[in-house]
Scaffold this active site. Sequence first.
Site, PDB file in Angstrom:
ATOM      1  N   HIS A  24       0.874  -1.119  -0.124  1.00  0.00           N
ATOM      2  CA  HIS A  24      -0.016  -0.092   0.010  1.00  0.00           C
ATOM      3  C   HIS A  24       0.925   1.188   0.062  1.00  0.00           C
ATOM      4  O   HIS A  24       1.373   1.591   1.091  1.00  0.00           O
ATOM      5  CB  HIS A  24      -0.971  -0.071   1.244  1.00  0.00           C
ATOM      6  CG  HIS A  24      -1.882   0.960   1.188  1.00  0.00           C
ATOM      7  ND1 HIS A  24      -3.410   0.625   1.566  1.00  0.00           N
ATOM      8  CD2 HIS A  24      -1.932   2.498   1.023  1.00  0.00           C
ATOM      9  CE1 HIS A  24      -3.864   1.879   1.357  1.00  0.00           C
ATOM     10  NE2 HIS A  24      -3.224   2.960   1.053  1.00  0.00           N
ATOM     11  N   ASP A  43       1.305   2.515   3.653  1.00  0.00           N
ATOM     12  CA  ASP A  43       0.425   3.753   3.269  1.00  0.00           C
ATOM     13  C   ASP A  43       0.993   4.869   3.545  1.00  0.00           C
ATOM     14  O   ASP A  43       0.637   5.999   3.964  1.00  0.00           O
ATOM     15  CB  ASP A  43      -0.921   3.673   4.654  1.00  0.00           C
ATOM     16  CG  ASP A  43      -1.906   4.761   3.952  1.00  0.00           C
ATOM     17  OD1 ASP A  43      -2.033   5.198   2.856  1.00  0.00           O
ATOM     18  OD2 ASP A  43      -2.761   5.190   5.093  1.00  0.00           O
ATOM     19  N   HIS A  56     -10.537   0.780   1.923  1.00  0.00           N
ATOM     20  CA  HIS A  56     -10.358   2.120   3.004  1.00  0.00           C
ATOM     21  C   HIS A  56     -11.605   1.806   3.684  1.00  0.00           C
ATOM     22  O   HIS A  56     -12.628   2.107   3.401  1.00  0.00           O
ATOM     23  CB  HIS A  56     -10.275   3.214   2.290  1.00  0.00           C
ATOM     24  CG  HIS A  56      -9.971   4.419   3.416  1.00  0.00           C
ATOM     25  ND1 HIS A  56      -8.838   5.002   3.073  1.00  0.00           N
ATOM     26  CD2 HIS A  56     -10.399   4.585   4.631  1.00  0.00           C
ATOM     27  CE1 HIS A  56      -8.943   5.888   4.403  1.00  0.00           C
ATOM     28  NE2 HIS A  56      -9.958   5.489   5.087  1.00  0.00           N
ATOM     29  N   LYS A  93      -8.869  -0.110  -5.739  1.00  0.00           N
ATOM     30  CA  LYS A  93      -8.917   0.531  -4.477  1.00  0.00           C
ATOM     31  C   LYS A  93     -10.550   0.820  -4.270  1.00  0.00           C
ATOM     32  O   LYS A  93     -10.810   1.913  -5.214  1.00  0.00           O
ATOM     33  CB  LYS A  93      -7.885   1.494  -4.332  1.00  0.00           C
ATOM     34  CG  LYS A  93      -7.973   2.289  -3.035  1.00  0.00           C
ATOM     35  CD  LYS A  93      -7.510   1.551  -1.847  1.00  0.00           C
ATOM     36  CE  LYS A  93      -7.472   2.038  -0.339  1.00  0.00           C
ATOM     37  NZ  LYS A  93      -6.672   3.219  -0.405  1.00  0.00           N
ATOM     38  N   HIS A 117       1.585   5.297  -1.770  1.00  0.00           N
ATOM     39  CA  HIS A 117       1.142   6.523  -2.639  1.00  0.00           C
ATOM     40  C   HIS A 117       2.507   6.980  -3.076  1.00  0.00           C
ATOM     41  O   HIS A 117       3.197   7.587  -2.242  1.00  0.00           O
ATOM     42  CB  HIS A 117       0.384   7.572  -1.718  1.00  0.00           C
ATOM     43  CG  HIS A 117      -0.782   6.851  -1.062  1.00  0.00           C
ATOM     44  ND1 HIS A 117      -2.081   6.959  -1.583  1.00  0.00           N
ATOM     45  CD2 HIS A 117      -1.098   6.282   0.252  1.00  0.00           C
ATOM     46  CE1 HIS A 117      -2.928   6.647  -0.996  1.00  0.00           C
ATOM     47  NE2 HIS A 117      -2.474   6.138   0.136  1.00  0.00           N
ATOM     48  N   HIS A 169      -4.549  -0.820   5.918  1.00  0.00           N
ATOM     49  CA  HIS A 169      -4.127   0.157   7.087  1.00  0.00           C
ATOM     50  C   HIS A 169      -5.131   0.088   8.301  1.00  0.00           C
ATOM     51  O   HIS A 169      -5.668   1.103   8.815  1.00  0.00           O
ATOM     52  CB  HIS A 169      -4.124   1.572   6.812  1.00  0.00           C
ATOM     53  CG  HIS A 169      -5.010   2.246   5.678  1.00  0.00           C
ATOM     54  ND1 HIS A 169      -6.514   2.080   6.058  1.00  0.00           N
ATOM     55  CD2 HIS A 169      -5.065   2.710   4.598  1.00  0.00           C
ATOM     56  CE1 HIS A 169      -7.286   2.788   5.276  1.00  0.00           C
ATOM     57  NE2 HIS A 169      -6.197   3.037   4.098  1.00  0.00           N
TER      58      HIS A 169
END
Lengths: 385, 385
Positions: free
Chosen positions: A27, A276, A150, A111, A29, A198
């Site tokens: 995960h 994350d 999420h 996602k 970004h 997460h």
Amino acid sequence: MKRFLSTTTAKMSTTRKFNLGCPADLHVHLRDGKMMDLVTPTVREGGVSVAYVMPNLVPPVTTIERVMDYKERLEKLAPKTTFLMTFYLCKELTPELVEKAAELGVIHGIKCYPAGVTTNSSKGVDPNDFSAFYPIFEVMQKNSLVLNLHGEKPSTHNNHKQEHDEEPIHILNAEPKFLPALIKLHQDFPKLKIVLEHCTTKAAIDAVRQINSTRTSGEPVTVAATITAHHLFITIDDVCGNPINFCKPVAKLPIDRRALIDAATSGEDYYFFGSDSAPHILNNKSRNMGVCAGVYVQNNAIAYVAEVFDKYNKLDNLKKFVTDNGKKFYNLADDKLKCLDEVELVERKHEVPEFIGELGTDLIVQPFKPKEVLSWDVQWTNKFN
Amino acid sequence: MKRFLSTTTAKMSTTRKFNLGCPADLHVHLRDGKMMDLVTPTVREGGVSVAYVMPNLVPPVTTIERVMDYKERLEKLAPKTTFLMTFYLCKELTPELVEKAAELGVIHGIKCYPAGVTTNSSKGVDPNDFSAFYPIFEVMQKNSLVLNLHGEKPSTHNNHKQEHDEEPIHILNAEPKFLPALIKLHQDFPKLKIVLEHCTTKAAIDAVRQINSTRTSGEPVTVAATITAHHLFITIDDVCGNPINFCKPVAKLPIDRRALIDAATSGEDYYFFGSDSAPHILNNKSRNMGVCAGVYVQNNAIAYVAEVFDKYNKLDNLKKFVTDNGKKFYNLADDKLKCLDEVELVERKHEVPEFIGELGTDLIVQPFKPKEVLSWDVQWTNKFN
């Protein structure tokens, strides 16, 4: 006295090492533009071989062309890193598009963001009713695509009408309140691979363990959970007053942190690492209002996690958490990796940089635990050398 | 259409007004130096006649000389405001000193900070054991001095050893965990006037109500609670990501906010207004780490509160909360006030300034709800005119 000290030093210098294989951060970004340029190379610096890339760009990644273009640009920046790509679940996606993307092998999962809960999630879905996406989930199930959730209900804490009715959704119960939706999805699509991303609460950890408790021996994991590095360290006390630690879902209570640590270090195959890591420029973290949600850990991703495993005497289970469990869940055989260099975890003190990027420009990111000393570091080895 | 609009305007212009007498804000931080110069005049601007002044300067106010000097400087800045002064409970205080201060009438109470819980509280006390201060409490009880409690246990959330033992103290349970100490103090000193300051939890509100439930009719209040303006608005969701809203105790959950609103608007004589207005320079609120705890509300103190009372149709009880209950608890007859001008609450829209202070200097403070429009405003009237 000097002799005694040097004897001690000599003893201490028997540094411990652990081979972690090809760690996967499931995960991440990596953003776009200059931020992408800055952080993408830090995936490897942090000891990660495989990065599962979130699609919440502006606009979100929802086409085959964009996901291929994005992957290509990431690979140029970090040729030895394996990037696993994702779509952003929203009404622009169709079952046909998802089927085609699966056939082409350009995405590994999709996602799902509840609308409005975190950075660039305004185009997300209503987690009270996933039924509009069931045709897509059918295609995903058939094609072994992963649904990355999420797992938070959108907040209703400022909806005063609800105060005397049902309990409003707020940042502390948003994840537990989402869990029935996870369970229903799993019931409706028992073979769909789902990751509750997460996790921050004991409730979430327990729910995923409960789902897996009915698995028969040898049956593959269908519902898994990722755990970040920073949630192994911080609680809500560390978030209030320290915007650097503000992310969604927010860190919760000590009892929750303990459940995360127990899960991560357990070795159980349905818990694995997803950092994350979510960089924001310093200006967007040093604000008195409207601080951006996200903690950047990428450049020391594995080292942070090792710190906690060491503290709880669980380093022997670290490879399961950061490498084996995730790679197994995502069916990542060695032939799917861009590079088979392996990571060695070494006991070696080093300081987390205060910033990455260029001081004096806007492009400055502050890592988690800036200027703190970590006891573990990573180095890459080429097993064919 | 225009005619219709102007008719509506004419109807709307029947503005509602409420006479609030001489409002008292029974918990204010006026600081020292340039910050004191800036915020002290805003006590009156915000519609407050009587201000109960916290002693957490650096060093804390613990001598008769300093408290008299501080009061004199405040009065110079705001001659029409009545300042009630306090000592800071710490080991520098002696029963003799407290007795002398009471006889001279220079203090109305003593503020007790648990060590380390908020701004300038490092010299505070250990709330697990107040017994060292019992001789002082004896003197206070005898002399009708008020004990003002910051009702939080110090945090133990990062003490990992405790994780599997008793529940660690964190920002969300710090106040409920303090309540047994409040109850014990009241049992040991049943006539000592105690205020549980800036309550943020339903548990605290309930505890103070419970203590008062055994009072016989006509018996004066001994244990009271103050409630701030900002805690009537915000919850923990508004704190994370918005350092402007970060204060200690932190705002809690929607159910807690609702309990605070119910208590404040109830008219019950043991709940009254203490804004805990705590200015910090903007630079200390716009940080990515180590944000200062405190919300500044002084320049619109009464207007914020009125906003909430109006929303819940309880404006008829506003005077009890902001004026009558507190003045009665502190025995503030009119002859003890510096000025008998009264406050009129007027329905009149106005915008909260984005900042007070001088832009371009360090001395900039951002008020609560900057640039938001409030529906209520205050104006002073002289009833002898």
